[in-house]
Design a protein around this motif. Structure first.
Motif, PDB file in Angstrom:
ATOM      1  N   CYS A  90       0.877  -1.160  -0.105  1.00 40.22           N
ATOM      2  CA  CYS A  90       0.013  -0.011   0.123  1.00 40.22           C
ATOM      3  C   CYS A  90       0.881   1.542  -0.151  1.00 40.22           C
ATOM      4  CB  CYS A  90      -1.050   0.130   1.217  1.00 40.22           C
ATOM      5  SG  CYS A  90      -2.161  -1.356   1.019  1.00 40.22           S
ATOM      6  N   LYS A  91       1.923   1.232   0.876  1.00 46.25           N
ATOM      7  CA  LYS A  91       2.544   2.465   0.840  1.00 46.25           C
ATOM      8  C   LYS A  91       3.181   2.588  -0.574  1.00 46.25           C
ATOM      9  CE  LYS A  91       4.305   1.566   5.614  1.00 46.25           C
ATOM     10  NZ  LYS A  91       5.516   1.177   6.066  1.00 46.25           N
ATOM     11  N   LYS A  92       3.893   1.783  -1.213  1.00 38.64           N
ATOM     12  CA  LYS A  92       4.423   1.769  -2.683  1.00 38.64           C
ATOM     13  C   LYS A  92       3.297   2.207  -3.707  1.00 38.64           C
ATOM     14  CE  LYS A  92       7.941  -2.027  -1.897  1.00 38.64           C
ATOM     15  NZ  LYS A  92       7.992  -3.302  -2.478  1.00 38.64           N
ATOM     16  N   TRP A  93       2.104   1.732  -3.505  1.00 45.12           N
ATOM     17  CA  TRP A  93       1.008   1.751  -4.249  1.00 45.12           C
ATOM     18  C   TRP A  93       0.734   3.532  -4.067  1.00 45.12           C
ATOM     19  CZ3 TRP A  93      -4.329  -0.983  -3.716  1.00 45.12           C
ATOM     20  CH2 TRP A  93      -4.859  -0.872  -4.726  1.00 45.12           C
ATOM     21  N   GLU A  94       0.573   4.013  -2.781  1.00 42.80           N
ATOM     22  CA  GLU A  94       0.311   5.498  -2.663  1.00 42.80           C
ATOM     23  C   GLU A  94       1.359   6.306  -3.341  1.00 42.80           C
ATOM     24  OE1 GLU A  94      -1.307   6.014   1.261  1.00 42.80           O
ATOM     25  OE2 GLU A  94      -2.572   4.400   1.006  1.00 42.80           O
ATOM     26  N   GLU A  95       2.624   5.850  -2.799  1.00 39.11           N
ATOM     27  CA  GLU A  95       3.823   6.684  -3.455  1.00 39.11           C
ATOM     28  C   GLU A  95       3.693   6.734  -5.155  1.00 39.11           C
ATOM     29  OE1 GLU A  95       7.378   4.807  -2.170  1.00 39.11           O
ATOM     30  OE2 GLU A  95       6.884   4.891   0.179  1.00 39.11           O
ATOM     31  N   ALA A  96       3.173   5.881  -5.499  1.00 38.79           N
ATOM     32  CA  ALA A  96       3.134   5.898  -7.082  1.00 38.79           C
ATOM     33  C   ALA A  96       2.221   7.020  -7.388  1.00 38.79           C
ATOM     34  CB  ALA A  96       2.789   4.576  -7.775  1.00 38.79           C
ATOM     35  N   ALA A  97       1.025   6.830  -6.825  1.00 34.92           N
ATOM     36  CA  ALA A  97       0.002   7.801  -7.040  1.00 34.92           C
ATOM     37  C   ALA A  97       0.347   9.188  -6.729  1.00 34.92           C
ATOM     38  CB  ALA A  97      -1.269   7.427  -6.050  1.00 34.92           C
ATOM     39  N   TYR A  98       1.146   9.391  -5.556  1.00 33.48           N
ATOM     40  CA  TYR A  98       1.403  11.051  -5.438  1.00 33.48           C
ATOM     41  C   TYR A  98       2.374  11.459  -6.773  1.00 33.48           C
ATOM     42  CZ  TYR A  98      -0.548  11.131  -0.964  1.00 33.48           C
ATOM     43  OH  TYR A  98      -1.571  11.288   0.027  1.00 33.48           O
TER      44      TYR A  98
END
Length: 176
Positions: A130-138
């Motif tokens: 989830c952290k990596k997924w959210e970082e990609a979204a940012y």
């Protein structure tokens, strides 16, 4: 009325879709693969949209979490989201809003803690995913508003967690 463009790795007949929109465009593309971003229909749809809802991701409850399946779960979310943001910026596409899925798995697990949106993330597979997924979204375009939607357990009669749990409850093993 609104128009909807649905992009999926699956064929449209494999999806459970409510056709209540006046117009639906459908594209079958695996957006985790960089080569599919050259599709003219995809770029046309992205350039003409007001918002994007990114719910990408291999289901986490469909198969055992082998190392290969964990990689597919990760790539289907992170690569798709990274490719989306990169191609929006590259093509100077600035939708008003991007709603990007994530999950409550971000927080990890605890028997005694209560989590809210200010809580720090956990350290297990799902939390790191989830952290990596959210970082990609940012990595979104600068002028686009981003909403991170941390989704909990999905319940549905024909799928999601409820579909997996119902057989256990029907034989009396799910609780009192």
């Amino acid at each position: 009325g609104h128009e909807l463009c649905l992009i999926s790795r699956k064929n449209i007949n494999q999806l459970n879709i409510n056709y209540s929109f006046e117009k639906i465009a459908f594209l079958k593309l695996n957006l985790a693969q960089e080569k599919n971003w050259d599709d003219a229909s995809l770029l046309y749809q992205l350039k003409s949209c007001d918002g994007i809802i990114n719910l990408s991701g291999e289901p986490i409850t469909d198969k055992r979490w082998s190392e290969e399946q964990k990689l597919e779960i990760e790539n289907s979310r992170i690569n798709t989201t990274s490719n989306l943001m990169k191609n929006l910026r590259k093509n100077k596409i600035n939708p008003k809003v991007i709603i990007n899925a994530s999950a409550i798995g971000f927080y990890g697990t605890s028997l005694d803690k209560t989590f809210d949106e200010t809580s720090t993330g956990g350290n297990d597979f799902l939390a790191n995913l989830c952290k990596k997924w959210e970082e990609a979204a940012y990595q979104k375009p600068f002028f686009t508003r981003l909403v991170i939607l941390r989704i909990g357990i999905v319940l549905g009669v024909n799928g999601g967690a409820l579909g997996k749990m119902l057989p256990i409850f029907k034989v009396g093993l799910g609780g009192p």
